[in-house]
Design a protein around this motif. Structure first.
Motif, PDB file in Angstrom:
ATOM      1  N   LYS A 128       0.849  -1.289  -0.084  1.00  0.00           N
ATOM      2  CA  LYS A 128       0.098  -0.138  -0.084  1.00  0.00           C
ATOM      3  C   LYS A 128       0.951   1.278  -0.084  1.00  0.00           C
ATOM      4  O   LYS A 128       1.680   1.520   0.748  1.00  0.00           O
ATOM      5  CB  LYS A 128      -0.884  -0.195   1.405  1.00  0.00           C
ATOM      6  N   VAL A 129       0.703   2.156  -0.981  1.00  0.00           N
ATOM      7  CA  VAL A 129       1.359   3.424  -1.116  1.00  0.00           C
ATOM      8  C   VAL A 129       0.365   4.473  -0.951  1.00  0.00           C
ATOM      9  O   VAL A 129      -0.715   4.461  -1.323  1.00  0.00           O
ATOM     10  CB  VAL A 129       2.051   3.405  -2.576  1.00  0.00           C
ATOM     11  N   LEU A 130       0.903   5.315  -0.172  1.00  0.00           N
ATOM     12  CA  LEU A 130       0.214   6.765  -0.001  1.00  0.00           C
ATOM     13  C   LEU A 130       0.955   7.779  -0.749  1.00  0.00           C
ATOM     14  O   LEU A 130       2.104   8.107  -0.510  1.00  0.00           O
ATOM     15  CB  LEU A 130       0.055   7.183   1.484  1.00  0.00           C
ATOM     16  N   VAL A 131       0.228   8.479  -1.541  1.00  0.00           N
ATOM     17  CA  VAL A 131       1.032   9.716  -2.598  1.00  0.00           C
ATOM     18  C   VAL A 131      -0.016  10.972  -1.890  1.00  0.00           C
ATOM     19  O   VAL A 131      -1.093  11.220  -2.029  1.00  0.00           O
ATOM     20  CB  VAL A 131       0.760   9.610  -3.784  1.00  0.00           C
ATOM     21  N   VAL A 132       0.852  11.983  -1.530  1.00  0.00           N
ATOM     22  CA  VAL A 132       0.546  13.450  -0.908  1.00  0.00           C
ATOM     23  C   VAL A 132       1.193  14.129  -1.600  1.00  0.00           C
ATOM     24  O   VAL A 132       2.284  14.608  -1.775  1.00  0.00           O
ATOM     25  CB  VAL A 132       0.811  13.544   0.723  1.00  0.00           C
ATOM     26  N   PHE A 191       1.579   8.153 -10.324  1.00  0.00           N
ATOM     27  CA  PHE A 191       1.938   7.056  -9.426  1.00  0.00           C
ATOM     28  C   PHE A 191       0.834   5.954  -9.438  1.00  0.00           C
ATOM     29  O   PHE A 191       1.341   4.856  -9.370  1.00  0.00           O
ATOM     30  CB  PHE A 191       1.989   7.379  -7.681  1.00  0.00           C
ATOM     31  N   ASN A 192      -0.273   6.230  -9.407  1.00  0.00           N
ATOM     32  CA  ASN A 192      -1.429   5.034  -9.604  1.00  0.00           C
ATOM     33  C   ASN A 192      -1.269   4.255 -10.893  1.00  0.00           C
ATOM     34  O   ASN A 192      -1.386   3.257 -10.953  1.00  0.00           O
ATOM     35  CB  ASN A 192      -2.872   5.878  -9.639  1.00  0.00           C
ATOM     36  N   GLY A 246       1.674  -4.196  -8.789  1.00  0.00           N
ATOM     37  CA  GLY A 246       1.070  -4.609  -7.671  1.00  0.00           C
ATOM     38  C   GLY A 246       0.806  -3.903  -6.435  1.00  0.00           C
ATOM     39  O   GLY A 246       1.013  -4.546  -5.394  1.00  0.00           O
ATOM     40  N   TYR A 247       0.854  -2.719  -6.485  1.00  0.00           N
ATOM     41  CA  TYR A 247       0.973  -1.817  -5.486  1.00  0.00           C
ATOM     42  C   TYR A 247      -0.814  -1.082  -5.476  1.00  0.00           C
ATOM     43  O   TYR A 247      -1.380  -1.179  -6.537  1.00  0.00           O
ATOM     44  CB  TYR A 247       1.657  -0.573  -5.689  1.00  0.00           C
ATOM     45  N   ILE A 248      -1.121  -0.934  -4.046  1.00  0.00           N
ATOM     46  CA  ILE A 248      -2.501  -0.123  -4.033  1.00  0.00           C
ATOM     47  C   ILE A 248      -2.186   1.020  -3.578  1.00  0.00           C
ATOM     48  O   ILE A 248      -1.586   1.524  -2.680  1.00  0.00           O
ATOM     49  CB  ILE A 248      -3.337  -0.840  -2.940  1.00  0.00           C
ATOM     50  N   VAL A 249      -2.485   2.331  -4.484  1.00  0.00           N
ATOM     51  CA  VAL A 249      -1.961   3.500  -4.614  1.00  0.00           C
ATOM     52  C   VAL A 249      -3.334   4.287  -4.089  1.00  0.00           C
ATOM     53  O   VAL A 249      -4.268   4.362  -4.482  1.00  0.00           O
ATOM     54  CB  VAL A 249      -1.785   4.108  -5.786  1.00  0.00           C
ATOM     55  N   THR A 250      -2.945   5.065  -2.997  1.00  0.00           N
ATOM     56  CA  THR A 250      -4.107   5.845  -2.254  1.00  0.00           C
ATOM     57  C   THR A 250      -3.429   7.281  -2.394  1.00  0.00           C
ATOM     58  O   THR A 250      -2.207   7.569  -2.176  1.00  0.00           O
ATOM     59  CB  THR A 250      -4.420   5.497  -0.613  1.00  0.00           C
TER      60      THR A 250
END
Length: 291
Positions: free
Chosen positions: A6-10, A20-21, A28-32
């Motif tokens: 899980k990745v958070l992009v601010v 990023f998404n 295979g990453y979940i981007v928020t």
């Protein structure tokens, strides 16, 4: 990849989050995404992320402060700074906060993928938070020195009043003790020694005021001297206090000289009278016994 990361992009620029998404979702990453630091902190409190990417320049809280907040609460979470406004000061702050990497705009798919892989592969650092300072431990040496100076000044100012207390109380105590001794001697005297004892008690009775006066004039001076010595010792602990103490000592000598002379002029006649009364009583007792 066996498990989704899980990745958070601010970033306040929505295009960055979409980039990023698009790159990481296929890997295979979940981007928020989050538009600002406050929104990012809310999401971090609600769920765990494997890595946080944050822009450095955002309205409100900037990316470096966000990194500091994340590392203080979750030191195991990697934080990567994204910046188009890189400065030495910002990089120093970010490194001190414990960020894993820096990415400089414009971003390419290769940079995004490589940075994510690098952050995931980096070992988790064990960070021990510094203990909180206890109340009172933050006092500096300057503050303590200032307090010592105030204490010394308070002792000097209080000395005359304490001396006045000696002057009022101790004569009364002296009179009470002399009256008690005289009464005890009178009660315990034998018939044969009644006359000498009576004379002795009379002498003590007349001498009591003079002895009380001696207490009244001498003991306050002793009390003031003791307090001044204590205050001077405290002031000698710092250089500023020594200068003040030297000046006060000089002024004190000039002021005290007349009073010391007056004390001698007042006390010595009474001391002589007390001694003469004692010698007269002693001679009278000897004469009575001889007779």
């Amino acid at each position: 990849m066996s498990a989704l990361r899980k990745v958070l992009v601010v970033d306040d620029d929505a295009v960055v989050g979409k980039s990023f998404n698009r790159v990481l979702s296929s890997k295979g990453y979940i981007v928020t995404t989050a538009q600002n630091a406050h929104e990012a902190l809310k999401q971090i409190r609600e769920q765990e992320f494997d890595v946080v990417f944050t822009d450095i320049k955002m309205p409100g809280m900037d990316g470096v402060e966000l990194a500091e907040r994340v590392k203080s609460s979750r030191p195991w979470t990697p934080v990567v700074i994204i910046t188009g406004f890189g400065t030495t000061e910002n990089e120093s702050r970010a490194k001190a906060a414990g960020v894993s990497d820096f990415m400089r705009k414009p971003l390419s798919p290769e940079m995004i993928e490589a940075s994510a892989a690098k952050a995931m592969a980096a070992p988790v650092l064990s960070i021990v938070p510094a203990p909180e300072a206890r109340p009172g431990e933050a006092l500096s040496a300057a503050v303590l020195e200032k307090q010592n100076g105030y204490k010394s000044l308070a002792l000097i100012l209080a000395a005359p009043f304490i001396g006045l207390a000696y002057a009022v109380l101790l004569p009364l105590i002296g009179l009470a003790m002399l009256a008690w001794l005289g009464g005890k001697a009178l009660v315990q005297s034998q018939a044969a020694k009644r006359a000498p004892t009576y004379l002795k008690n009379v002498a003590l009775f007349f001498a009591a005021p003079f002895i009380g006066l001696v207490y009244a004039l001498s003991l306050p001076l002793v009390g003031i001297a003791v307090l001044a010595w204590s205050a001077g010792k405290a002031m000698l602990a710092n250089p500023k206090g020594r200068k003040v103490l030297t000046a006060l000592a000089t002024v004190g000598k000039l002021v005290a000289a007349p009073f010391i002379g007056l004390a001698y002029a007042v006390l010595m006649p009474f001391v002589g009278m007390v001694m003469l009364l004692g010698l007269g009583a002693k001679a009278l007792v000897a004469a009575t016994r001889t007779a």
